[in-house]
Design a protein around this motif. Structure first.
Motif, PDB file in Angstrom:
ATOM      1  N   LYS A  11       0.933  -1.104   0.008  1.00  0.00           N
ATOM      2  CA  LYS A  11       0.040   0.048   0.042  1.00  0.00           C
ATOM      3  C   LYS A  11       0.765   1.200   0.039  1.00  0.00           C
ATOM      4  N   GLN A  12       2.105   1.058   0.695  1.00  0.00           N
ATOM      5  CA  GLN A  12       2.910   2.421   0.652  1.00  0.00           C
ATOM      6  C   GLN A  12       3.419   2.933  -0.650  1.00  0.00           C
ATOM      7  N   THR A  13       3.491   1.814  -1.627  1.00  0.00           N
ATOM      8  CA  THR A  13       3.680   2.395  -3.081  1.00  0.00           C
ATOM      9  C   THR A  13       2.474   3.027  -3.695  1.00  0.00           C
ATOM     10  N   LEU A  14       1.486   2.801  -3.416  1.00  0.00           N
ATOM     11  CA  LEU A  14       0.270   3.482  -4.133  1.00  0.00           C
ATOM     12  C   LEU A  14       0.154   4.786  -3.252  1.00  0.00           C
ATOM     13  N   PHE A  15       0.269   4.723  -1.944  1.00  0.00           N
ATOM     14  CA  PHE A  15       0.476   6.231  -1.242  1.00  0.00           C
ATOM     15  C   PHE A  15       1.599   7.178  -1.904  1.00  0.00           C
TER      16      PHE A  15
END
Length: 275
Positions: free
Chosen positions: A22-26
């Protein structure tokens, strides 16, 4: 989220589908690369199923070494025309990389074949062999040049091999003329060379004269190579042969596979003619 005809995914669901965290999408959202289709009043993020293809294209471009900044430039200026331009550009890059990898594969195959052959040789044996004609790419003449000039010629030669894609995986050798060898000037080389099994058109090559060669191997550095030359010349006399126009030298074992100069092996090929 009242658009019934559109399927939305949570950040976790979209991340799982794209196989990223999810951090990549953030982060993508933060830099304006790929933002959620919806953000509700509570701050929850939702992605459209239609955004998966965009993520896959971004991931593809990353795999092709395109920076996030350059990808962002595209995503902020999307159009069919820009997409086609980008895809054609990346296709050309892939073709070029594939060609480079194929060349490297051939280099490795050649080096494997040469090293496997070397492990079967008896370096203490002198043989008389008939060699077929070989095409060589030569350096500038290196006779009577200073040490500084010699370094310049070597640098230039290696640069040519890289730029012109003439590095075939064969060792870089040296050619000595007949008169130098007969005068005992065994390391007074005339040219550097590298064999070209499949010579390209448009380049000046030297056609090595095919024929009989007396072949021996020197173990050690060039400070003691005169001992091996004397053995070869003695064997040449014993076989009632005379020295031809050229002598070819190339490393079999060098700093790539040996740590000590005393273990280096140089192949010496003396062109000979029956008296």
């Amino acid at each position: 989220m009242n658009k019934k005809n559109i399927k939305y995914l949570t950040t976790g669901e979209f991340a799982k589908l794209c196989k990223v965290n999810k951090q990549t999408l953030f982060y993508y959202d933060q830099i304006g690369l790929l933002s959620p289709a919806l953000k509700n009043e509570k701050g929850y993020r939702f992605y459209s199923i239609n955004q998966i293809e965009l993520f896959f294209v971004i991931d593809l471009l990353k795999d092709l070494d395109m920076s996030l900044n350059d990808i962002q430039q595209y995503t902020q200026n999307k159009s069919p025309e820009n997409f086609l331009t980008l895809m054609y550009q990346k296709k050309e890059e892939i073709v070029k990389k594939r060609q480079e990898m194929q060349m490297k594969e051939k280099l490795i195959e050649t080096k494997i074949a040469l090293m496997e052959e070397a492990t079967q040789l008896d370096f203490h044996q002198i043989t008389l062999e008939h060699l077929p004609e070989a095409t060589l790419y030569l350096s500038r003449n290196i006779e009577n040049i200073t040490g500084e000039k010699f370094v310049e010629v070597i640098t230039e030669f290696i640069s040519e091999l890289n730029q012109l894609q003439l590095d075939t995986g064969y060792p870089i050798g040296a050619i000595t003329k007949r008169e130098q060898v007969l005068n005992g000037e065994y390391t007074k080389y005339s040219y550097l060379y590298i064999e070209q099994p499949q010579p390209k058109e448009g380049y000046p090559y030297f056609q090595a004269v095919k024929g009989d060669f007396l072949i021996g191997y020197h173990i050690g550095d060039d400070k003691t190579i005169h001992h091996t030359y004397k053995k070869l010349l003695s064997e040449m006399e014993r076989l009632d042969l005379t020295l031809g126009e050229h002598v070819f030298e190339e490393y079999i074992y060098d700093t790539v596979v040996m740590n000590q100069k005393e273990d280096y092996v140089t192949k010496i090929m003396m062109q000979v003619i029956k008296k």
